[in-house]
Enzyme design. Structure first.
Site, mmCIF file in Angstrom:
data_model
loop_
_atom_site.group_PDB
_atom_site.id
_atom_site.type_symbol
_atom_site.label_atom_id
_atom_site.label_comp_id
_atom_site.label_asym_id
_atom_site.label_seq_id
_atom_site.Cartn_x
_atom_site.Cartn_y
_atom_site.Cartn_z
ATOM 1 N N LYS A 136 -53.612 -21.553 -67.331
ATOM 2 C CA LYS A 136 -53.718 -21.150 -68.896
ATOM 3 C C LYS A 136 -52.017 -21.482 -69.342
ATOM 4 C CE LYS A 136 -55.525 -16.462 -69.029
ATOM 5 N NZ LYS A 136 -54.924 -16.101 -67.476
ATOM 6 N N LYS B 145 -45.685 -20.327 -57.578
ATOM 7 C CA LYS B 145 -44.895 -19.686 -59.007
ATOM 8 C C LYS B 145 -43.274 -18.621 -58.900
ATOM 9 C CE LYS B 145 -49.408 -17.393 -61.227
ATOM 10 N NZ LYS B 145 -49.868 -17.043 -61.188
ATOM 11 N N LYS C 153 -54.971 -27.152 -60.750
ATOM 12 C CA LYS C 153 -56.040 -26.370 -61.560
ATOM 13 C C LYS C 153 -56.130 -26.894 -63.048
ATOM 14 C CE LYS C 153 -55.106 -22.162 -61.937
ATOM 15 N NZ LYS C 153 -55.473 -20.739 -61.963
HETATM 16 P P1 TYM Z 1 -57.035 -15.383 -64.725
HETATM 17 O O1 TYM Z 1 -56.424 -14.983 -65.641
HETATM 18 O O2 TYM Z 1 -56.082 -16.745 -63.467
HETATM 19 O O3 TYM Z 1 -58.291 -16.482 -64.583
HETATM 20 C C1 TYM Z 1 -59.203 -15.478 -64.315
HETATM 21 C C2 TYM Z 1 -60.686 -15.942 -64.249
HETATM 22 O O4 TYM Z 1 -60.990 -17.514 -64.613
HETATM 23 C C3 TYM Z 1 -60.852 -18.243 -62.863
HETATM 24 N N1 TYM Z 1 -60.746 -19.635 -63.592
HETATM 25 C C4 TYM Z 1 -60.976 -20.525 -62.826
HETATM 26 N N2 TYM Z 1 -62.101 -21.375 -62.805
HETATM 27 C C5 TYM Z 1 -62.687 -22.206 -62.730
HETATM 28 N N3 TYM Z 1 -61.541 -23.075 -62.338
HETATM 29 C C6 TYM Z 1 -59.878 -23.081 -63.529
HETATM 30 N N4 TYM Z 1 -58.974 -24.030 -63.481
HETATM 31 C C7 TYM Z 1 -59.470 -21.265 -63.364
HETATM 32 N N5 TYM Z 1 -59.104 -20.749 -63.558
HETATM 33 C C8 TYM Z 1 -59.213 -19.702 -63.850
HETATM 34 C C9 TYM Z 1 -59.928 -17.517 -62.051
HETATM 35 O O5 TYM Z 1 -60.651 -17.891 -60.601
HETATM 36 C C10 TYM Z 1 -60.432 -15.928 -62.687
HETATM 37 O O6 TYM Z 1 -61.952 -15.223 -62.163
HETATM 38 N N6 TYM Z 1 -55.491 -12.481 -60.957
HETATM 39 C C11 TYM Z 1 -56.055 -12.697 -61.387
HETATM 40 C C12 TYM Z 1 -56.456 -12.032 -62.219
HETATM 41 C C13 TYM Z 1 -57.163 -10.449 -61.830
HETATM 42 C C14 TYM Z 1 -58.141 -10.336 -60.864
HETATM 43 C C15 TYM Z 1 -58.243 -9.172 -61.199
HETATM 44 C C16 TYM Z 1 -59.841 -10.967 -61.274
HETATM 45 C C17 TYM Z 1 -56.155 -9.013 -61.584
HETATM 46 N N7 TYM Z 1 -56.619 -8.528 -60.852
HETATM 47 C C18 TYM Z 1 -59.178 -8.177 -60.324
HETATM 48 C C19 TYM Z 1 -60.738 -9.945 -60.379
HETATM 49 C C20 TYM Z 1 -60.879 -9.080 -59.877
HETATM 50 C C21 TYM Z 1 -55.973 -14.112 -62.037
HETATM 51 O O7 TYM Z 1 -54.628 -14.896 -62.068
HETATM 52 O O8 TYM Z 1 -57.227 -14.569 -62.780
#
Ligand code: TYM
Length: 332
Positions: free
Chosen positions: A200, A112, A197
């Site tokens: 969003k 990023k 991947k």
């Molecule tokens: P985020 O918002 O990018 O994604 C939320 C959850 O969705 C999963 N995910 C995916 N799984 C499979 N295939 C994909 N293409 C895909 N894209 C996203 C992510 O693995 C995630 O589980 N850093 C985290 C948010 C966060 C968090 C936390 C998660 C902040 N604090 C504490 C768990 C515990 C994130 O960017 O998720």
């Protein structure tokens, strides 16, 4: 009872990747077998250039979608991260535990920060410290398990390292958590670029299925998915990532096994068609329920207020204990 924490950040509309990699399991499994907390982690959306009005809108939408997908406030705690101060309070202590070197090694930071620089934007310091705030999200609740997609593995590993280091230095304070992943679709790939991947905030939405996409849009995106030059339908994530991704989606949506499903198809076209219909069927009820809930924002707000109150109650004593452990004078 086992404690579970996970979150989703409101940087864009929620995708099929978020649903299959994380949210669906929270709904179907985690909220039933543990004391689970799920958060719209809005502070994490400020680590890259952001439009305040959009973050506000997406936070409300993400919370509504979590409930629409089936999180039940009677069974689990749903809240917004910025409503609970303990996250940032603890994050600072963990910044004093983490090292500059280990944060610079985080893959997502590397990717990023390069992207931001290429776009002529400055890199916010919070992009570097982001995994520390994520560790605080998890550790503040004495979390045992963190159900996430594959892309979060490195961040959960860091969280474990920080918990162990803190405990060794200052006495046992934090539970050391572990990540859990779904058996299929732990990494849903972009339909137009199956080596990346499904994220969003990808510039081009053609390869991304959003949870709120209408059936026609889902069908069009899946029917136009990039496949591979071969003819035969085989499950090989390395050599044939496009077809493997479709098989993963079909398997996740129908409860099958991707390798077995591969044997049932003689053409890519038939595979795409069935995958599209299965995904449409999977997402339809979520979209319908979202429309109902969005019509009653007061109800969602009420759930979030109660969720934040409970989260605060859980996190406060643990974070206070961590403050005392590092030698800070108690406030009273
Ligand atoms: P985020 O918002 O990018 O994604 C939320 C959850 O969705 C999963 N995910 C995916 N799984 C499979 N295939 C994909 N293409 C895909 N894209 C996203 C992510 O693995 C995630 O589980 N850093 C985290 C948010 C966060 C968090 C936390 C998660 C902040 N604090 C504490 C768990 C515990 C994130 O960017 O998720």
């Amino acid at each position: 009872m086992k404690r579970i924490f996970s979150g989703v950040k409101p940087t864009g509309h929620l995708t099929l990747g978020n649903y299959l990699g994380a949210v669906r399991r929270w709904v179907e499994i985690d909220q039933h077998r543990s004391d689970a907390l799920f958060s719209v982690v809005d502070l994490h959306a400020l680590t890259v250039e952001h439009d305040p009005a959009r973050v506000l809108r997406l936070s409300r939408q993400a919370a509504t979608l979590l409930l629409a997908a089936g999180l039940d406030p009677e069974r689990c705690t749903v809240f917004v991260q910025s409503h609970v101060d303990e996250h940032t309070r603890l994050s600072y202590l963990l910044e004093c535990t983490a090292t500059d070197g280990e944060l610079r090694r985080m893959i997502q930071y590397k990717e990023k920060s390069v992207r931001a620089r290429e776009a002529g934007q400055s890199v916010r310091l919070s992009l570097l410290t982001y995994p520390v705030l994520m560790a605080a999200d998890i550790l503040a609740y004495g979390t045992d398990e963190v159900p996430v997609g594959d892309d979060q593995t490195q961040h959960v590993e860091l969280t474990r390292d920080l918990a162990v280091r803190f405990n060794q230095r200052y006495g046992h304070t934090f539970t050391v958590p572990r990540a859990t992943h779904p058996e299929v679709a732990a990494r849903v790939m972009d339909l137009q670029d199956p080596r990346s991947k499904m994220g969003k905030s990808h510039e081009n939405g053609a390869g991304i299925v959003y949870l709120l996409d209408e059936a026609d849009a889902v069908r069009r995106k899946i029917m136009r998915a990039v496949t591979d030059s071969g003819q035969e339908v085989a499950y090989d994530r390395e050599a044939r990532p496009g077809v493997a991704n479709l098989l993963d989606l079909l398997a996740a949506a129908t409860g099958g096994d991707p390798k077995t499903l591969a044997g049932a198809y003689a053409s890519y076209g038939a595979l795409k068609k069935d995958t599209a219909e299965a995904v449409i069927e999977l997402l339809g009820p979520v979209r319908e329920r979202h429309a109902e809930l969005a019509a009653d924002p007061g109800e969602v707000e009420r759930v979030l207020r109660a969720g934040a109150a409970r989260a605060r109650e859980l996190a406060r004593p643990l974070v206070d204990r961590a403050y005392r452990a590092v030698g800070l004078l108690p406030a009273g």
